[in-house]
Design a protein around this motif. Structure first.
Motif, short mmCIF file in Angstrom:
data_model
loop_
_atom_site.label_atom_id
_atom_site.label_comp_id
_atom_site.label_asym_id
_atom_site.label_seq_id
_atom_site.Cartn_x
_atom_site.Cartn_y
_atom_site.Cartn_z
N ASP A 26 -6.49 0.58 4.21
CA ASP A 26 -6.04 1.94 3.92
C ASP A 26 -6.54 2.37 2.55
OD1 ASP A 26 -4.75 2.25 6.33
OD2 ASP A 26 -2.71 2.24 5.49
N ILE A 27 -6.84 3.65 2.44
CA ILE A 27 -7.33 4.22 1.19
C ILE A 27 -6.46 5.41 0.84
CG2 ILE A 27 -9.29 5.31 0.03
CD1 ILE A 27 -11.08 3.92 2.20
N PHE A 28 -5.82 5.35 -0.33
CA PHE A 28 -4.96 6.42 -0.82
C PHE A 28 -5.61 7.01 -2.06
CE2 PHE A 28 -2.23 3.51 1.49
CZ PHE A 28 -1.58 4.38 2.35
N CYS A 29 -5.99 8.27 -1.98
CA CYS A 29 -6.67 8.97 -3.07
C CYS A 29 -5.66 9.87 -3.77
CB CYS A 29 -7.83 9.80 -2.52
SG CYS A 29 -9.13 8.78 -1.80
N LEU A 30 -5.42 9.60 -5.04
CA LEU A 30 -4.42 10.34 -5.80
C LEU A 30 -5.09 11.33 -6.74
CD1 LEU A 30 -2.07 7.39 -6.84
CD2 LEU A 30 -2.03 8.72 -4.75
N THR A 31 -4.57 12.55 -6.75
CA THR A 31 -5.05 13.57 -7.67
C THR A 31 -3.86 14.27 -8.30
OG1 THR A 31 -5.23 15.25 -5.93
CG2 THR A 31 -7.21 13.96 -6.42
N ALA A 46 2.94 -0.39 -4.41
CA ALA A 46 2.88 -1.84 -4.66
C ALA A 46 4.18 -2.51 -4.25
CB ALA A 46 2.58 -2.10 -6.13
N LYS A 47 5.30 -1.92 -4.63
CA LYS A 47 6.60 -2.50 -4.27
C LYS A 47 6.76 -2.55 -2.75
CE LYS A 47 10.45 -3.99 -6.03
NZ LYS A 47 10.43 -5.29 -6.73
N GLY A 48 6.34 -1.48 -2.07
CA GLY A 48 6.40 -1.46 -0.61
C GLY A 48 5.52 -2.52 0.04
N LEU A 49 4.48 -2.92 -0.65
CA LEU A 49 3.61 -4.00 -0.18
C LEU A 49 4.18 -5.37 -0.51
CD1 LEU A 49 0.13 -2.56 -1.23
CD2 LEU A 49 0.95 -2.89 1.12
N LEU A 71 -0.26 -7.42 1.61
CA LEU A 71 -1.67 -7.03 1.56
C LEU A 71 -2.07 -6.96 0.09
CD1 LEU A 71 -1.61 -4.05 4.11
CD2 LEU A 71 -2.59 -6.32 4.51
N THR A 72 -3.34 -7.22 -0.19
CA THR A 72 -3.84 -7.08 -1.55
C THR A 72 -3.90 -5.61 -1.91
OG1 THR A 72 -5.12 -9.11 -1.39
CG2 THR A 72 -5.81 -7.54 -3.07
N GLY A 100 -7.68 -5.13 2.03
CA GLY A 100 -6.59 -4.71 1.17
C GLY A 100 -6.30 -3.23 1.28
N VAL A 101 -5.39 -2.78 0.43
CA VAL A 101 -5.04 -1.36 0.32
C VAL A 101 -5.62 -0.86 -0.99
CG1 VAL A 101 -3.12 0.25 0.01
CG2 VAL A 101 -2.93 -1.60 1.70
N SER A 102 -6.36 0.23 -0.94
CA SER A 102 -6.95 0.80 -2.15
C SER A 102 -6.20 2.06 -2.54
CB SER A 102 -8.42 1.16 -1.90
OG SER A 102 -9.17 0.00 -1.64
#
Length: 154
Positions: A26-31, A46-49, A71-72, A100-102
């Motif tokens: 998964d890729i989460f893009c934050l703006t 991170a906590k949810g992971l 997951l990393t 991993g999760v980005s």
């Protein structure tokens, strides 16, 4: 999806829900502007992971890796990246297409490197209400992220 949030804790909790649902690659893009809460939502993801390490913004490293969760987590901060080649040089594709999760803070700075399927999370201040209020808008691109519809029920 839009969420109106009025505390840092609620931003963290939304991130935690996202992290619990996140899947490999998964890729989460934050703006959002400085100080809107991008790192706080990342801490929640991170906590949810299941990651209990102290999450800090990798402003000078470009990426921090956290391996202690289910997951990393690859946490990118590309605020100081002046050329997309800089991020490509660290093996960006290997991270985002791995298992991993980005999470990419300031993803708008490297739009041309983001794959077609990703989640865009924009956080904006709402000074007309109060200095603490944020509007968090989540849009996903790609059917693999349809699981995020569950957030609407929260």
């Amino acid at each position: 999806m839009e969420f109106i949030i009025d505390t840092v804790q609620k931003t963290f909790e939304l991130g935690k829900k996202i992290g619990k649902m996140a899947k490999p690659s998964d890729i989460f893009c934050l703006t959002g502007d400085l100080g809107t809460g991008k790192t706080h939502i990342t801490k929640g993801i991170a906590k949810g992971l299941g990651i209990n390490e102290n999450i800090t913004s990798p402003t000078f490293n470009i990426v921090n890796e956290y391996h202690s969760g289910r997951l990393t987590l690859y946490h990118f901060d590309v605020y100081r990246v002046s050329e997309p080649d800089e991020i490509e040089a660290i093996g960006f594709d290997e991270y985002i297409f791995g298992d991993g999760v980005s999470v990419i803070e300031w993803a708008n700075y490297i739009e041309e490197l983001i794959p077609n399927e990703y989640v865009h999370i924009n956080i904006s201040k709402m000074p007309e209400i109060s200095e603490n209020h944020r509007k968090i808008t989540i849009k996903y691109f790609g059917d693999k992220y349809s699981y995020l519809k569950e957030l609407e029920k929260c």
